[in-house]
Motif scaffolding. Structure first.
Motif, PDB file in Angstrom:
ATOM      1  N   ALA A  55      15.662  -6.216  20.351  1.00  0.00           N
ATOM      2  CA  ALA A  55      16.485  -5.597  20.419  1.00  0.00           C
ATOM      3  C   ALA A  55      16.544  -5.137  18.205  1.00  0.00           C
ATOM      4  CB  ALA A  55      17.548  -5.994  21.227  1.00  0.00           C
ATOM      5  N   ASP A  56      16.441  -3.960  18.578  1.00  0.00           N
ATOM      6  CA  ASP A  56      16.388  -3.627  17.165  1.00  0.00           C
ATOM      7  C   ASP A  56      17.475  -2.656  17.015  1.00  0.00           C
ATOM      8  OD1 ASP A  56      16.538  -2.375  14.162  1.00  0.00           O
ATOM      9  OD2 ASP A  56      14.419  -1.708  14.348  1.00  0.00           O
ATOM     10  N   PRO A  57      18.682  -3.053  16.171  1.00  0.00           N
ATOM     11  CA  PRO A  57      20.166  -1.757  17.018  1.00  0.00           C
ATOM     12  C   PRO A  57      19.794  -0.848  15.880  1.00  0.00           C
ATOM     13  CG  PRO A  57      20.641  -3.666  15.381  1.00  0.00           C
ATOM     14  CD  PRO A  57      19.367  -4.415  15.487  1.00  0.00           C
ATOM     15  N   ASN A  58      18.694  -0.515  14.855  1.00  0.00           N
ATOM     16  CA  ASN A  58      19.433   0.587  13.979  1.00  0.00           C
ATOM     17  C   ASN A  58      17.641   1.363  14.601  1.00  0.00           C
ATOM     18  OD1 ASN A  58      21.218  -0.217  11.968  1.00  0.00           O
ATOM     19  ND2 ASN A  58      19.915  -1.419  11.163  1.00  0.00           N
ATOM     20  N   ALA A  59      16.724   1.337  15.491  1.00  0.00           N
ATOM     21  CA  ALA A  59      15.614   1.499  16.285  1.00  0.00           C
ATOM     22  C   ALA A  59      16.084   3.529  15.749  1.00  0.00           C
ATOM     23  CB  ALA A  59      15.435   0.920  17.678  1.00  0.00           C
ATOM     24  N   ARG A  60      15.434   3.693  15.294  1.00  0.00           N
ATOM     25  CA  ARG A  60      15.354   5.443  15.576  1.00  0.00           C
ATOM     26  C   ARG A  60      14.916   6.574  16.570  1.00  0.00           C
ATOM     27  NH1 ARG A  60      15.572   7.761   9.281  1.00  0.00           N
ATOM     28  NH2 ARG A  60      16.651   9.661  10.420  1.00  0.00           N
ATOM     29  N   LEU A  79      27.960  -2.713  18.276  1.00  0.00           N
ATOM     30  CA  LEU A  79      26.821  -2.898  17.103  1.00  0.00           C
ATOM     31  C   LEU A  79      26.598  -2.852  15.963  1.00  0.00           C
ATOM     32  CD1 LEU A  79      25.710   0.877  19.231  1.00  0.00           C
ATOM     33  CD2 LEU A  79      24.273  -1.368  19.258  1.00  0.00           C
ATOM     34  N   VAL A  80      27.838  -3.179  15.410  1.00  0.00           N
ATOM     35  CA  VAL A  80      28.210  -3.019  13.456  1.00  0.00           C
ATOM     36  C   VAL A  80      27.611  -4.355  13.960  1.00  0.00           C
ATOM     37  CG1 VAL A  80      30.036  -2.933  11.895  1.00  0.00           C
ATOM     38  CG2 VAL A  80      29.531  -0.565  13.377  1.00  0.00           C
ATOM     39  N   GLN A  81      28.934  -4.898  14.931  1.00  0.00           N
ATOM     40  CA  GLN A  81      29.006  -6.146  14.663  1.00  0.00           C
ATOM     41  C   GLN A  81      27.438  -7.238  14.806  1.00  0.00           C
ATOM     42  OE1 GLN A  81      31.199  -7.409  17.733  1.00  0.00           O
ATOM     43  NE2 GLN A  81      33.024  -7.097  16.461  1.00  0.00           N
ATOM     44  N   ARG A  92      30.848  -1.668  26.906  1.00  0.00           N
ATOM     45  CA  ARG A  92      30.702  -2.812  26.079  1.00  0.00           C
ATOM     46  C   ARG A  92      29.906  -3.842  26.330  1.00  0.00           C
ATOM     47  NH1 ARG A  92      34.415  -4.880  21.676  1.00  0.00           N
ATOM     48  NH2 ARG A  92      33.792  -6.481  21.574  1.00  0.00           N
ATOM     49  N   GLU A  93      29.833  -4.847  27.706  1.00  0.00           N
ATOM     50  CA  GLU A  93      29.261  -5.128  27.908  1.00  0.00           C
ATOM     51  C   GLU A  93      28.108  -5.349  28.102  1.00  0.00           C
ATOM     52  OE1 GLU A  93      29.115  -8.043  31.799  1.00  0.00           O
ATOM     53  OE2 GLU A  93      30.738  -7.020  32.128  1.00  0.00           O
ATOM     54  N   ILE A  94      27.315  -4.546  28.776  1.00  0.00           N
ATOM     55  CA  ILE A  94      26.095  -4.345  28.340  1.00  0.00           C
ATOM     56  C   ILE A  94      25.561  -4.128  26.764  1.00  0.00           C
ATOM     57  CG2 ILE A  94      24.419  -2.219  28.882  1.00  0.00           C
ATOM     58  CD1 ILE A  94      25.540  -1.766  31.446  1.00  0.00           C
ATOM     59  N   VAL A  95      25.946  -2.959  25.859  1.00  0.00           N
ATOM     60  CA  VAL A  95      25.573  -3.395  24.493  1.00  0.00           C
ATOM     61  C   VAL A  95      25.053  -4.195  24.139  1.00  0.00           C
ATOM     62  CG1 VAL A  95      26.692  -2.357  22.327  1.00  0.00           C
ATOM     63  CG2 VAL A  95      26.830  -1.206  24.401  1.00  0.00           C
ATOM     64  N   GLU A  96      26.181  -5.414  23.992  1.00  0.00           N
ATOM     65  CA  GLU A  96      26.239  -7.057  23.659  1.00  0.00           C
ATOM     66  C   GLU A  96      25.339  -7.265  24.303  1.00  0.00           C
ATOM     67  OE1 GLU A  96      27.747  -9.853  21.437  1.00  0.00           O
ATOM     68  OE2 GLU A  96      29.592  -8.228  21.478  1.00  0.00           O
ATOM     69  N   ILE A  97      25.196  -7.681  25.603  1.00  0.00           N
ATOM     70  CA  ILE A  97      23.847  -7.824  26.394  1.00  0.00           C
ATOM     71  C   ILE A  97      21.670  -7.914  25.551  1.00  0.00           C
ATOM     72  CG2 ILE A  97      22.292  -8.126  28.544  1.00  0.00           C
ATOM     73  CD1 ILE A  97      24.720  -8.240  30.135  1.00  0.00           C
ATOM     74  N   LEU A  98      22.546  -6.300  25.267  1.00  0.00           N
ATOM     75  CA  LEU A  98      21.577  -5.837  24.929  1.00  0.00           C
ATOM     76  C   LEU A  98      21.059  -6.108  23.270  1.00  0.00           C
ATOM     77  CD1 LEU A  98      21.088  -2.847  26.876  1.00  0.00           C
ATOM     78  CD2 LEU A  98      19.896  -4.679  27.254  1.00  0.00           C
ATOM     79  N   ALA A  99      22.325  -5.988  22.545  1.00  0.00           N
ATOM     80  CA  ALA A  99      22.255  -5.747  21.328  1.00  0.00           C
ATOM     81  C   ALA A  99      21.731  -7.479  20.768  1.00  0.00           C
ATOM     82  CB  ALA A  99      23.403  -5.073  20.860  1.00  0.00           C
ATOM     83  N   ALA A 115       9.461   8.326  26.719  1.00  0.00           N
ATOM     84  CA  ALA A 115       9.432   9.570  26.066  1.00  0.00           C
ATOM     85  C   ALA A 115       9.682   9.811  24.378  1.00  0.00           C
ATOM     86  CB  ALA A 115       8.858  11.021  26.729  1.00  0.00           C
ATOM     87  N   SER A 116      10.909  10.141  24.445  1.00  0.00           N
ATOM     88  CA  SER A 116      12.029  10.702  23.240  1.00  0.00           C
ATOM     89  C   SER A 116      12.397   9.735  22.452  1.00  0.00           C
ATOM     90  CB  SER A 116      13.256  11.123  23.747  1.00  0.00           C
ATOM     91  OG  SER A 116      13.895  10.195  24.744  1.00  0.00           O
ATOM     92  N   GLY A 117      11.766   8.137  22.547  1.00  0.00           N
ATOM     93  CA  GLY A 117      12.098   7.437  21.463  1.00  0.00           C
ATOM     94  C   GLY A 117      12.840   6.831  21.713  1.00  0.00           C
ATOM     95  N   LYS A 118      13.902   6.491  22.963  1.00  0.00           N
ATOM     96  CA  LYS A 118      14.597   5.481  23.357  1.00  0.00           C
ATOM     97  C   LYS A 118      14.919   4.650  23.291  1.00  0.00           C
ATOM     98  CE  LYS A 118      17.711  10.120  22.677  1.00  0.00           C
ATOM     99  NZ  LYS A 118      18.585  11.143  24.111  1.00  0.00           N
ATOM    100  N   THR A 119      15.435   3.772  23.322  1.00  0.00           N
ATOM    101  CA  THR A 119      15.379   2.568  24.082  1.00  0.00           C
ATOM    102  C   THR A 119      16.844   1.619  24.835  1.00  0.00           C
ATOM    103  OG1 THR A 119      16.843   1.229  22.030  1.00  0.00           O
ATOM    104  CG2 THR A 119      14.665   1.249  22.086  1.00  0.00           C
ATOM    105  N   ALA A 120      16.696   1.025  25.280  1.00  0.00           N
ATOM    106  CA  ALA A 120      17.253   0.259  26.798  1.00  0.00           C
ATOM    107  C   ALA A 120      19.119   0.649  25.780  1.00  0.00           C
ATOM    108  CB  ALA A 120      17.672  -0.819  27.340  1.00  0.00           C
ATOM    109  N   LEU A 121      18.710   0.119  24.394  1.00  0.00           N
ATOM    110  CA  LEU A 121      20.501  -0.104  23.546  1.00  0.00           C
ATOM    111  C   LEU A 121      20.864   1.861  23.049  1.00  0.00           C
ATOM    112  CD1 LEU A 121      22.359  -1.778  22.211  1.00  0.00           C
ATOM    113  CD2 LEU A 121      20.694  -1.911  20.457  1.00  0.00           C
ATOM    114  N   PHE A 122      20.302   2.728  23.572  1.00  0.00           N
ATOM    115  CA  PHE A 122      20.369   3.925  23.159  1.00  0.00           C
ATOM    116  C   PHE A 122      21.280   4.428  24.076  1.00  0.00           C
ATOM    117  CE2 PHE A 122      17.121   3.847  19.619  1.00  0.00           C
ATOM    118  CZ  PHE A 122      17.648   5.208  18.593  1.00  0.00           C
TER     119      PHE A 122
END
Length: 221
Positions: A65-70, A93-95, A53-60, A38-45
């Motif tokens: 997945a959109d790394p720049n979603a707001r 995320l930067v990678q 790190r492992e989860i961020v890698e899996i999702l990113a 409801a607040s506009g956040k994805t699982a990556l947030f």
């Protein structure tokens, strides 16, 4: 989904549980990494907030997945990781294409978020060669409603390493905040002697006065 729009995948990512994230991705076929709360956040947030790190890698690395979603507040996953001091999550995320220049709705960039939260390792990462950051950070002197620069925030925190990195990146040593106060004044007020010395060595003006007529010496007293 729960009442707040959080999915099984989101909850697993927020809990920093890689095994649960993998199960959620298998069991909930209709769910994608781009689903929002409801607040506009994805699982990556959620993963960025949890700092795994492992989860961020899996999702990113997922195609959806959109790394720049707001989110609704304008914050990105990278902003979130930097604010909470998760440098390894920020690195992943930067990678995967996260843009370190995207600000939140108040105009605060990930760099300012990191400095304001005392996340020096994240701030220095953003300023390093690993990020495609502009070498000048003067544009962030007065960031919308925040009213201060990353350098000012780092001086309040007393992080001399980050202060030095910001100065080397081009931050103006005497840049004023909305009250006419400089980084030197901030360091003096907070009794960070090593930061005061670093700023003075870079040419900070000890005689400069704020809008109330007070100098760094007055504010340190």
């Amino acid at each position: 989904m729960d009442a707040r729009g959080r999915s099984l995948l989101y909850v697993a990512a927020r809990a920093a549980d890689p095994a649960a994230v993998k199960r959620a991705l298998i069991l909930v076929n209709a769910e994608t990494a781009s689903a929002r709360t409801a607040s506009g956040k994805t699982a990556l947030f959620a993963a960025a907030r949890g700092g795994c790190r492992e989860i961020v890698e899996i999702l990113a690395k997922r195609a959806d997945a959109d790394p720049n979603a707001r989110a609704n507040d304008g914050r990105t996953a990278l902003w979130t990781a930097c604010y909470h001091g998760h440098v390894e999550a920020a690195r992943v995320l930067v990678q995967h294409g996260a843009d370190p220049s995207i600000p939140d709705a108040s105009g605060r960039t990930p760099l300012l978020a990191a400095c304001a939260a005392g996340s020096g390792t994240c701030a220095r990462f953003l300023l390093s060669g690993a990020c495609d950051m502009p070498r000048r950070v003067d544009a962030e002197v007065k960031e919308a409603s925040a009213g201060c620069s990353p350098l000012f925030a780092a001086c309040v925190d007393g992080d001399v390493s980050t202060v030095t990195s910001l100065l080397c990146a081009g931050a103006k040593v005497d840049a004023e905040n909305k009250h006419g106060r400089t980084p030197l004044m901030a360091a003096a007020m907070c009794a960070h002697a090593d930061v005061v010395l670093a700023l003075m060595c870079r040419g900070a003006d000890p005689n400069r006065a704020d809008e109330g007529g007070e100098t760094a010496l007055h504010l340190a007293a």
